[in-house]
Design a protein around this motif. Structure first.
Motif, PDB file in Angstrom:
ATOM      1  N   ILE A   1       7.395  15.150  -2.336  1.00 19.67           N
ATOM      2  CA  ILE A   1       6.561  14.630  -1.242  1.00 19.67           C
ATOM      3  C   ILE A   1       5.687  13.492  -1.750  1.00 19.67           C
ATOM      4  CG2 ILE A   1       4.621  15.154   0.306  1.00 19.67           C
ATOM      5  CD1 ILE A   1       5.723  17.995   0.546  1.00 19.67           C
ATOM      6  N   LEU A   2       4.997  13.726  -2.857  1.00 22.66           N
ATOM      7  CA  LEU A   2       4.100  12.710  -3.421  1.00 22.66           C
ATOM      8  C   LEU A   2       4.872  11.470  -3.845  1.00 22.66           C
ATOM      9  CD1 LEU A   2       1.875  15.097  -5.568  1.00 22.66           C
ATOM     10  CD2 LEU A   2       1.221  13.956  -3.431  1.00 22.66           C
ATOM     11  N   CYS A   3       6.058  11.681  -4.403  1.00 17.08           N
ATOM     12  CA  CYS A   3       6.875  10.559  -4.841  1.00 17.08           C
ATOM     13  C   CYS A   3       7.201   9.620  -3.691  1.00 17.08           C
ATOM     14  CB  CYS A   3       8.182  11.075  -5.461  1.00 17.08           C
ATOM     15  SG  CYS A   3       9.430   9.794  -5.673  1.00 17.08           S
ATOM     16  N   ASN A   4       7.768  10.175  -2.612  1.00 18.07           N
ATOM     17  CA  ASN A   4       8.270   9.274  -1.571  1.00 18.07           C
ATOM     18  C   ASN A   4       7.172   8.717  -0.681  1.00 18.07           C
ATOM     19  OD1 ASN A   4      10.661   7.972  -0.996  1.00 18.07           O
ATOM     20  ND2 ASN A   4      10.950   9.131   0.891  1.00 18.07           N
ATOM     21  N   TRP A   5       6.019   9.341  -0.688  1.00 18.96           N
ATOM     22  CA  TRP A   5       4.865   8.696  -0.059  1.00 18.96           C
ATOM     23  C   TRP A   5       4.626   7.350  -0.747  1.00 18.96           C
ATOM     24  CZ3 TRP A   5      -0.597   9.746  -2.115  1.00 18.96           C
ATOM     25  CH2 TRP A   5      -1.530   8.971  -1.425  1.00 18.96           C
ATOM     26  N   LEU A   6       4.626   7.353  -2.087  1.00 19.83           N
ATOM     27  CA  LEU A   6       4.379   6.124  -2.844  1.00 19.83           C
ATOM     28  C   LEU A   6       5.561   5.168  -2.796  1.00 19.83           C
ATOM     29  CD1 LEU A   6       2.633   7.753  -5.929  1.00 19.83           C
ATOM     30  CD2 LEU A   6       1.546   6.327  -4.183  1.00 19.83           C
ATOM     31  N   VAL A   7       6.776   5.692  -2.917  1.00 25.14           N
ATOM     32  CA  VAL A   7       7.960   4.827  -2.895  1.00 25.14           C
ATOM     33  C   VAL A   7       8.063   4.093  -1.558  1.00 25.14           C
ATOM     34  CG1 VAL A   7      10.483   4.802  -2.883  1.00 25.14           C
ATOM     35  CG2 VAL A   7       9.261   6.116  -4.609  1.00 25.14           C
ATOM     36  N   CYS A   8       7.840   4.818  -0.466  1.00 23.18           N
ATOM     37  CA  CYS A   8       7.923   4.183   0.854  1.00 23.18           C
ATOM     38  C   CYS A   8       6.781   3.198   1.068  1.00 23.18           C
ATOM     39  CB  CYS A   8       7.944   5.242   1.954  1.00 23.18           C
ATOM     40  SG  CYS A   8       9.491   6.171   1.986  1.00 23.18           S
ATOM     41  N   LEU A   9       5.630   3.470   0.467  1.00 17.75           N
ATOM     42  CA  LEU A   9       4.568   2.462   0.500  1.00 17.75           C
ATOM     43  C   LEU A   9       5.035   1.188  -0.183  1.00 17.75           C
ATOM     44  CD1 LEU A   9       1.196   4.325  -0.237  1.00 17.75           C
ATOM     45  CD2 LEU A   9       1.911   3.216   1.889  1.00 17.75           C
ATOM     46  N   GLY A  10       5.792   1.329  -1.266  1.00 16.69           N
ATOM     47  CA  GLY A  10       6.330   0.164  -1.950  1.00 16.69           C
ATOM     48  C   GLY A  10       7.272  -0.619  -1.054  1.00 16.69           C
ATOM     49  N   VAL A  11       8.164   0.087  -0.369  1.00 16.31           N
ATOM     50  CA  VAL A  11       9.108  -0.563   0.541  1.00 16.31           C
ATOM     51  C   VAL A  11       8.357  -1.289   1.661  1.00 16.31           C
ATOM     52  CG1 VAL A  11      10.945  -0.158   2.223  1.00 16.31           C
ATOM     53  CG2 VAL A  11      10.964   1.052   0.024  1.00 16.31           C
ATOM     54  N   VAL A  12       7.372  -0.604   2.231  1.00 17.22           N
ATOM     55  CA  VAL A  12       6.605  -1.183   3.343  1.00 17.22           C
ATOM     56  C   VAL A  12       5.730  -2.338   2.872  1.00 17.22           C
ATOM     57  CG1 VAL A  12       4.759  -0.704   5.008  1.00 17.22           C
ATOM     58  CG2 VAL A  12       6.643   0.929   4.707  1.00 17.22           C
ATOM     59  N   MET A  13       5.108  -2.195   1.708  1.00 20.75           N
ATOM     60  CA  MET A  13       4.251  -3.261   1.212  1.00 20.75           C
ATOM     61  C   MET A  13       5.038  -4.530   0.902  1.00 20.75           C
ATOM     62  SD  MET A  13       1.405  -1.238  -1.077  1.00 20.75           S
ATOM     63  CE  MET A  13       0.671  -2.751  -1.684  1.00 20.75           C
TER      64      MET A  13
END
Length: 277
Positions: free
Chosen positions: A167-179
């Protein structure tokens, strides 16, 4: 200024969602396989840096090169799709069936690319099995075992732990994609993507596609991990955790607070008036 405001980013996310759902399976397979291979390459590079320097933070600084390439080339990564693709459904432009179908195709494509690269790098690291398992090859074996049989040894605690890390991983990974959508320049996209991806890798969280590479590659190199160990104690709970983290914490959260206002067109006004009469 090449900075895009959050509301504009969410509009771009919705547009990207619609476009991803319109992709043919052939294109998804090609773009998804490339993403899986690129993540495998970056993981190998990051682990090589860790082995060489003895500093895990160095590997974390290097790892985001893969996500940068994936974003710049507009490839398909299922973990990013967990956040972006459902927005078309929330906008009433697609069905949940279409969303799940897209996720399934991208998942399979990422798996193919990851495993193929894993086979190639295993051949490279061992000279087709003739060289001793050492250096980065030994590190891959250790990581594969830590992500599977070490979790199994903990039982329920191991399962819950790997799910939360996902959960914590993909919160950050998807922030990367969105950013990556916050800038229209190449340099701006690189900088924006780098930050949250560095965080996820440095903190040791669980990423489904990274694990599609590192676990089967570790098995090829001699890790004492079975197929059931891989899927039951890592791949399945990590994938589910990545869905929760990506969709709830990034996609849905940003959509709810920044979603574009629905403007009534003249046609809509006519329909509303006719219904009232």
């Amino acid at each position: 200024m090449d900075y895009a405001k959050p509301a504009d980013v969410v509009a771009a996310m919705i547009d990207a969602s619609v476009k991803k759902l319109a992709l043919a399976p052939r294109d998804i397979l090609i773009r998804g396989a490339l993403s899986g291979a690129l993540l495998g390459a970056a993981t190998t590079l990051a682990l090589t840096a860790v082995v060489t320097t003895g500093q895990p933070i160095v590997g974390a600084l290097i790892f985001p090169v893969s996500l940068v390439m994936i974003v710049l080339l507009n490839l398909e990564l299922v973990t990013g799709s967990f956040a972006v693709v459902p927005l078309a459904r929330l906008e009433g432009k697609a069905s949940w069936g279409a969303v799940i179908s897209n996720w399934s195709w991208v998942f399979v494509a990422n798996l193919i690319g990851s495993v193929v690269f894993g086979v190639l790098i295993a051949i490279s690291l061992t000279n087709m099995g003739r060289a001793e398992i050492a250096g980065v090859a030994a590190r891959i074996v250790a990581v594969a075992e830590a992500k599977t049989i070490a979790n199994a040894a903990l039982g329920t605690a191991g399962m819950v732990s790997v799910f939360v890390k996902a959960i914590l991983c993909n919160w950050l990974v998807c922030l990367g994609v969105v950013m990556g959508m916050t800038s229209t320049s190449t340099v701006g996209k690189i900088a924006a993507v780098w930050l949250p991806i560095f965080l996820f890798f440095a903190l040791g969280f669980e990423h489904a596609v990274v694990n599609m590479f590192v676990i089967p590659t570790g098995m090829l190199l001699g890790a004492k991990v079975s197929l059931s160990d891989w899927w039951l104690w890592n791949q399945i709970p990590v994938t589910l955790g990545n869905i929760v983290g990506g969709f709830l914490f990034t996609g849905l959260a940003l959509y709810v607070t920044y979603k574009p206002a629905r403007e009534s067109s003249e046609a809509d006004a006519v329909v509303i008036q006719a219904a009232a009469e």
